[in-house]
Design a protein around this motif. Sequence first.
Motif, PDB file in Angstrom:
ATOM      1  N   HIS A   1       7.809 -26.493 -14.246  1.00 29.50           N
ATOM      2  CA  HIS A   1       8.954 -26.055 -15.037  1.00 29.50           C
ATOM      3  C   HIS A   1       8.898 -24.555 -15.288  1.00 29.50           C
TER       4      HIS A   1
ATOM      5  N   LEU B   1      -1.055 -33.795 -16.990  1.00 25.62           N
ATOM      6  CA  LEU B   1      -1.801 -33.400 -18.183  1.00 25.62           C
ATOM      7  C   LEU B   1      -1.250 -34.077 -19.428  1.00 25.62           C
TER       8      LEU B   1
ATOM      9  N   LEU C   1       0.700 -27.148 -20.464  1.00 24.32           N
ATOM     10  CA  LEU C   1       0.102 -25.837 -20.714  1.00 24.32           C
ATOM     11  C   LEU C   1       1.109 -24.755 -20.384  1.00 24.32           C
TER      12      LEU C   1
ATOM     13  N   VAL D   1      -0.562 -26.962 -11.257  1.00 24.56           N
ATOM     14  CA  VAL D   1       0.785 -26.913 -10.698  1.00 24.56           C
ATOM     15  C   VAL D   1       1.828 -26.662 -11.787  1.00 24.56           C
TER      16      VAL D   1
ATOM     17  N   LEU E   1      -5.491 -17.673 -19.391  1.00 23.45           N
ATOM     18  CA  LEU E   1      -4.131 -17.684 -18.862  1.00 23.45           C
ATOM     19  C   LEU E   1      -3.323 -18.852 -19.428  1.00 23.45           C
ATOM     20  N   PHE E   2      -3.979 -19.988 -19.609  1.00 19.15           N
ATOM     21  CA  PHE E   2      -3.279 -21.200 -20.059  1.00 19.15           C
ATOM     22  C   PHE E   2      -3.410 -21.368 -21.572  1.00 19.15           C
ATOM     23  N   ILE E   3      -2.284 -21.605 -22.217  1.00 21.18           N
ATOM     24  CA  ILE E   3      -2.260 -21.795 -23.668  1.00 21.18           C
ATOM     25  C   ILE E   3      -1.614 -23.146 -23.962  1.00 21.18           C
ATOM     26  N   PRO E   4      -2.253 -23.966 -24.801  1.00 24.09           N
ATOM     27  CA  PRO E   4      -1.628 -25.249 -25.144  1.00 24.09           C
ATOM     28  C   PRO E   4      -0.275 -24.997 -25.812  1.00 24.09           C
TER      29      PRO E   4
ATOM     30  N   ALA F   1       6.772 -20.505 -18.267  1.00 24.21           N
ATOM     31  CA  ALA F   1       6.388 -21.295 -17.093  1.00 24.21           C
ATOM     32  C   ALA F   1       5.383 -22.327 -17.587  1.00 24.21           C
ATOM     33  N   VAL F   2       5.562 -23.581 -17.178  1.00 28.39           N
ATOM     34  CA  VAL F   2       4.776 -24.666 -17.752  1.00 28.39           C
ATOM     35  C   VAL F   2       4.001 -25.418 -16.672  1.00 28.39           C
ATOM     36  N   VAL F   3       2.691 -25.544 -16.893  1.00 26.16           N
ATOM     37  CA  VAL F   3       1.834 -26.335 -15.999  1.00 26.16           C
ATOM     38  C   VAL F   3       1.781 -27.754 -16.541  1.00 26.16           C
ATOM     39  N   THR F   4       2.176 -28.701 -15.698  1.00 25.16           N
ATOM     40  CA  THR F   4       2.178 -30.101 -16.144  1.00 25.16           C
ATOM     41  C   THR F   4       1.129 -30.931 -15.427  1.00 25.16           C
ATOM     42  N   HIS F   5       0.616 -30.391 -14.291  1.00 22.91           N
ATOM     43  CA  HIS F   5      -0.371 -31.137 -13.506  1.00 22.91           C
ATOM     44  C   HIS F   5      -1.588 -30.267 -13.229  1.00 22.91           C
ATOM     45  N   GLY F   6      -2.760 -30.872 -13.334  1.00 19.63           N
ATOM     46  CA  GLY F   6      -3.995 -30.150 -13.037  1.00 19.63           C
ATOM     47  C   GLY F   6      -5.018 -31.093 -12.455  1.00 19.63           C
TER      48      GLY F   6
ATOM     49  N   VAL G   1       1.834 -20.939 -19.290  1.00 19.22           N
ATOM     50  CA  VAL G   1       1.215 -19.769 -18.685  1.00 19.22           C
ATOM     51  C   VAL G   1       1.545 -18.606 -19.626  1.00 19.22           C
ATOM     52  N   ARG G   2       0.540 -17.922 -20.133  1.00 16.08           N
ATOM     53  CA  ARG G   2       0.754 -16.972 -21.238  1.00 16.08           C
ATOM     54  C   ARG G   2       1.912 -16.001 -20.957  1.00 16.08           C
TER      55      ARG G   2
END
Lengths: 483, 483
Positions: free
Chosen positions: A106, B112, B116, A103, B80-83, B102-107, B118-119
């Motif tokens: 941000h 998390l 992460l 998800v 796709l996901f980069i720390p 764009a930032v993924v905070t939940h997985g 999104v590249r």
Amino acid sequence: MCRRHTRRGRIVATAVLTSQAENFPAWYQDVVARAELADNGPVRGTMVIRPWGYAIWELMQADMDRRIKATGAQNAAFPLFIPMSFLEKEKQHVEGFSPELAVVTHGGGEQLAEPLVVRPTSETVINHYFAKWVQSHRDLPLMINLWNNVVRWELRPRLFLRTTEFLWQEGHTVHATYDDAVAETRRMLEVYQRFMEETLAISVAVGEKSPDERFAGADHTFTCEALMRDGKALQMGTSHNLGHSFARAFDIRYLDARGHRRYAATTSWGTSTRMIGGVIMVHGDDHGLRLPPSIAPHQVVVMQLGEENEVAEATERIVAELRAAGVRAHADTRAHTSFGRRTVDWELKGVPVRIEVGARELAAGQATVVRRDTRTKRPVPLDGAARAAEGLLEEIQRTLFEDSRTFREQHTHPVTDLDELTQRVGDGGLYLAAWSGAEGSERALSEGTGATIRCIVDADPPAPTCLMTGEPAKYTVLIGRAY
Amino acid sequence: MCRRHTRRGRIVATAVLTSQAENFPAWYQDVVARAELADNGPVRGTMVIRPWGYAIWELMQADMDRRIKATGAQNAAFPLFIPMSFLEKEKQHVEGFSPELAVVTHGGGEQLAEPLVVRPTSETVINHYFAKWVQSHRDLPLMINLWNNVVRWELRPRLFLRTTEFLWQEGHTVHATYDDAVAETRRMLEVYQRFMEETLAISVAVGEKSPDERFAGADHTFTCEALMRDGKALQMGTSHNLGHSFARAFDIRYLDARGHRRYAATTSWGTSTRMIGGVIMVHGDDHGLRLPPSIAPHQVVVMQLGEENEVAEATERIVAELRAAGVRAHADTRAHTSFGRRTVDWELKGVPVRIEVGARELAAGQATVVRRDTRTKRPVPLDGAARAAEGLLEEIQRTLFEDSRTFREQHTHPVTDLDELTQRVGDGGLYLAAWSGAEGSERALSEGTGATIRCIVDADPPAPTCLMTGEPAKYTVLIGRAY
């Protein structure tokens, strides 16, 4: 242990790979690493597909793409980000996928008003557009295919087999009637089966999934199941009849020829980079990968042995002849790497045929042709080397498929006693059993045996009563442990 | 207004598209919608690429992919996901990209530990692996290309031109020396230029970007700049010499032939679906898209006019003949759609050549061939229709390119007075000016004129002193407003 041979036949045993018999999962990991197919990504569960692995995927894609387009489907692209509210429109779908979602909260430095889901699959977003694009029966069937990446959070990741992000194709179609959707679902199952058999040289069992294994939101899911060399099954591709569920959830309606507004019926179907895992585990041996020629980035490697001019020229000539015949040929001219290392490299990478060209054979007007599948060598006249290799490619493709079919047949057993299944299933293999379809019986099976119904098959049941419940049998099912 | 004609020449004016002269941005939006190229995604800034648009992209991809592979680069896939921590390793890079992430905070249902990204581009993750894969000078050069999707949060989105998610190729290479990286950067610029000129039929100016326009983290950025029909520039592709910055940030070192450990030098280069926007705005006219034959999904549409058997047969025969000659031909056999509507459709979609086959011409042994670029019709003998169309394809490809070059040349003006530039630049066009390179002068230019330096070009400056500062000129630059 892998036999590593020097140019003149001396054999040196070196531990290139763990053997399959010793530890199959370790062998798998070794092959993926040593054949330079893939690497773990920095984020748990993600994957770097290295050039050799990606070149295999490109060949698979090109072949599958031709088959999909031949059915009349067209390619398109849909967004990676899907509003959470879209997923919530189809109840079973969101329930099925919720635990696996990534998800985005941000974007552009700000918290988003509505969280965005990174697509786990595109039914929700594509059906939203289908509702806009489909107005009349003349717009149907509408058949779209996407090549993209999807994300499903994976707690027990394994390269190619289960990765948080994977590459795939997902097809989505809209039809006027339920029957049309059924026909499309079956047609794509057949497209997949032919691809797996003809291109991947993998024999598969096809059939319908039982309710517990169905896609979230589908009326019917069909599957292609392959049997790996360790006796475990791998689901290689699925085709879903979504019936009217998504059409109702997204309001996909059309005017029929009589001017009545009707709900359309939809399907979806997909295959992914997971199939590369299947290719490794169906065809691989203790020396590495064995690639079916149809998906081998190099179908033939011509190895130049020695730096003499005539050797270099003969190598070049054979490569040119092969390329002219449409063969993907590669010249290995490495002078600073040992013969043994070069041989091991190409064996690991699964190149179907090698042609060795050295001064000694050249003097006798010969070259050596080596098959990867059987690991047999034979001298051939230099002039006929390219033709000999070309002929072998067809034979290897056929042999790999026949081996895969024989293996699957030899490891498929009828079973009529639950205790027997429980005892045997851990050793691998597929078991044909009678099933009542009773609710709860699937869960009992999986809790008792660690195996699942892989699919319902079109065959006579081996017994009149259900293996699990003793009730009258309604279906014949294939049971096995699976990846 | 678009002239919509009936079969027998009656012309009906219908407002299919806003005209370019009336409102260029509205014209652009109309073409994208009416030619069914793309649609806005449900999330602001995202894009649905519809089948016609995607088929164009596939043809562009295939052509570009061949060119990239011919340089020796290999395709691969990265996650796709980069720390977030990876991005932070290269200071300028993270500063440049932070506002667009764009930032993924939940997985998998949990928050998390590390967010992460999104590249937005893959330098950070790929250079992490380059550091592992590059050990010796024998591993160099290492050249990898990725075809994937990236995300950069976009506040003023526009289909194809600026979208939050876009499809592209990004190349990444590692070299032994700084000079090798410079050469690679220039070589890829040339590959891009040739692709744009030969395949997209778009004439471009090439040159180095000024410091304010450089890629975040690059020593040098080179660009291909095209001029749209409204006089604004579009950056169509960039090639970056990253020098040692990423090699130092990610510790990419190798042992040279003498056994010394040295930092490698890296490059990156990319082109995206944005180029489709360029094709639309360079070649399009008030009747829709005009596609260069090289990227037209249908190069020739054969229109069957009437349902007589001999008309259907002649249509089929011509299509078969075209296909046998390797032409992408499509039979339009729609009987329930008016001739005018069918013609307008193919004009909107930019199909280079139409062949109209009707009973009346057939009786005279003729068919009508229509060029999309010039909108001219001529009767041809039926037997020669396919050959005539085939010949036109080459001519149209050449004409579109020549038109684009003439237009760019005619709209490129030397300018030696800042007031003159300020007055004229709003009307569009590119302005050749002398520049000192003084810090701050770029910002002053853009604040004063709304235009930017598109690139530094290899030409004599039109004046000895800088247009902005009056200091001695060091560079000749192209200035213009841009998308």
